[in-house]
Write a protein that holds these residues in place. Structure first.
Motif, PDB file in Angstrom:
ATOM      1  N   MET A 154     122.988  42.186   9.833  1.00  0.00           N
ATOM      2  CA  MET A 154     123.878  41.506  10.018  1.00  0.00           C
ATOM      3  C   MET A 154     125.113  42.312   9.860  1.00  0.00           C
ATOM      4  N   LEU A 155     125.095  43.177   8.664  1.00  0.00           N
ATOM      5  CA  LEU A 155     126.158  44.101   8.483  1.00  0.00           C
ATOM      6  C   LEU A 155     126.393  45.094   9.414  1.00  0.00           C
ATOM      7  N   VAL A 161     139.180  39.419   7.569  1.00  0.00           N
ATOM      8  CA  VAL A 161     138.134  39.183   8.868  1.00  0.00           C
ATOM      9  C   VAL A 161     136.735  39.663   8.357  1.00  0.00           C
ATOM     10  N   THR A 162     136.896  40.816   7.351  1.00  0.00           N
ATOM     11  CA  THR A 162     135.236  41.171   6.681  1.00  0.00           C
ATOM     12  C   THR A 162     134.767  40.092   5.903  1.00  0.00           C
ATOM     13  N   PHE A 163     135.804  39.437   5.248  1.00  0.00           N
ATOM     14  CA  PHE A 163     135.402  38.425   4.125  1.00  0.00           C
ATOM     15  C   PHE A 163     134.723  36.982   5.004  1.00  0.00           C
ATOM     16  N   LEU A 164     135.686  36.820   6.026  1.00  0.00           N
ATOM     17  CA  LEU A 164     135.158  35.520   6.778  1.00  0.00           C
ATOM     18  C   LEU A 164     133.833  35.866   7.495  1.00  0.00           C
ATOM     19  N   VAL A 165     133.775  37.004   8.295  1.00  0.00           N
ATOM     20  CA  VAL A 165     132.742  37.134   9.262  1.00  0.00           C
ATOM     21  C   VAL A 165     131.435  37.269   8.517  1.00  0.00           C
ATOM     22  N   LEU A 166     131.591  38.245   7.624  1.00  0.00           N
ATOM     23  CA  LEU A 166     130.260  38.504   6.622  1.00  0.00           C
ATOM     24  C   LEU A 166     129.816  37.225   5.879  1.00  0.00           C
ATOM     25  N   GLY A 167     130.593  36.317   5.707  1.00  0.00           N
ATOM     26  CA  GLY A 167     130.610  34.952   5.047  1.00  0.00           C
ATOM     27  C   GLY A 167     129.837  34.487   6.155  1.00  0.00           C
ATOM     28  N   VAL A 168     129.906  34.228   7.267  1.00  0.00           N
ATOM     29  CA  VAL A 168     129.416  33.340   8.439  1.00  0.00           C
ATOM     30  C   VAL A 168     127.959  34.046   8.518  1.00  0.00           C
ATOM     31  N   LEU A 213     126.101  36.458   6.681  1.00  0.00           N
ATOM     32  CA  LEU A 213     125.131  36.503   5.533  1.00  0.00           C
ATOM     33  C   LEU A 213     124.778  35.116   4.978  1.00  0.00           C
ATOM     34  N   LEU A 214     125.703  34.256   5.059  1.00  0.00           N
ATOM     35  CA  LEU A 214     125.183  32.586   4.766  1.00  0.00           C
ATOM     36  C   LEU A 214     124.621  31.962   5.907  1.00  0.00           C
ATOM     37  N   GLY A 215     124.935  32.349   7.098  1.00  0.00           N
ATOM     38  CA  GLY A 215     124.357  31.501   8.279  1.00  0.00           C
ATOM     39  C   GLY A 215     123.217  31.887   8.714  1.00  0.00           C
ATOM     40  N   TRP A 216     122.444  33.125   8.527  1.00  0.00           N
ATOM     41  CA  TRP A 216     121.137  33.306   8.721  1.00  0.00           C
ATOM     42  C   TRP A 216     120.339  32.434   7.960  1.00  0.00           C
TER      43      TRP A 216
END
Length: 136
Positions: free
Chosen positions: A21-22, A100-107, A109-112
């Motif tokens: 994801m990263l 953007v990093t905070f929001l996208v990585l939240g989606v 890392l939590l999304g999967w």
């Protein structure tokens, strides 16, 4: 709790998905700015280092699919450590990038993890329905 399965396979898969994801985030980010793929490793390493720190701090191996403690902890710690490493290494850290990093990585890392838990729950329901048919 049913999602506390910490087998080596599950832990390896979860760590691999986090790293993937990263990498996805880095590749999309570089492509959206018209940058080539040659700098991917230079952009990716602070996030990977942050991920390693996060996994150690929250002991993610104990419950790698858990969203509330593991997922949120991995997400927040990864972002903070990555941003600090980007500052120390002279990479850009504008406020818009941090947001953007905070929001996208939240989606990501939590999304999967949310998807994995839904699949796991659906399989359990299916198995219990089949089990009750056999017993009945």
């Amino acid at each position: 709790m049913p999602y506390r399965n910490s087998s080596l396979t599950l832990v390896s898969l979860a760590a691999g998905l986090d790293a993937a994801m990263l990498l996805l985030f880095v590749v999309i980010g570089r492509a959206s700015h018209g940058e080539g793929l040659w700098g991917v490793l230079g952009t990716w390493w602070p996030f990977l280092a942050g991920l390693v720190v996060a996994w150690l701090v929250v002991t993610a191996r104990r419950a790698p699919l858990q969203i509330v403690w593991t997922g949120v902890g991995v997400w927040l710690i990864t972002v903070v450590v990555a941003m600090l490493l980007r500052v120390v290494s002279g990479q850009g850290v504008q406020l818009s990038f941090v947001i953007v990093t905070f929001l996208v990585l939240g989606v990501l890392l939590l999304g999967w993890r949310a998807i994995a838990l839904l699949v796991q729950r659906r399989r359990r329901r299916r198995a219990s329905v089949q089990g009750s048919r056999v017993a009945g």
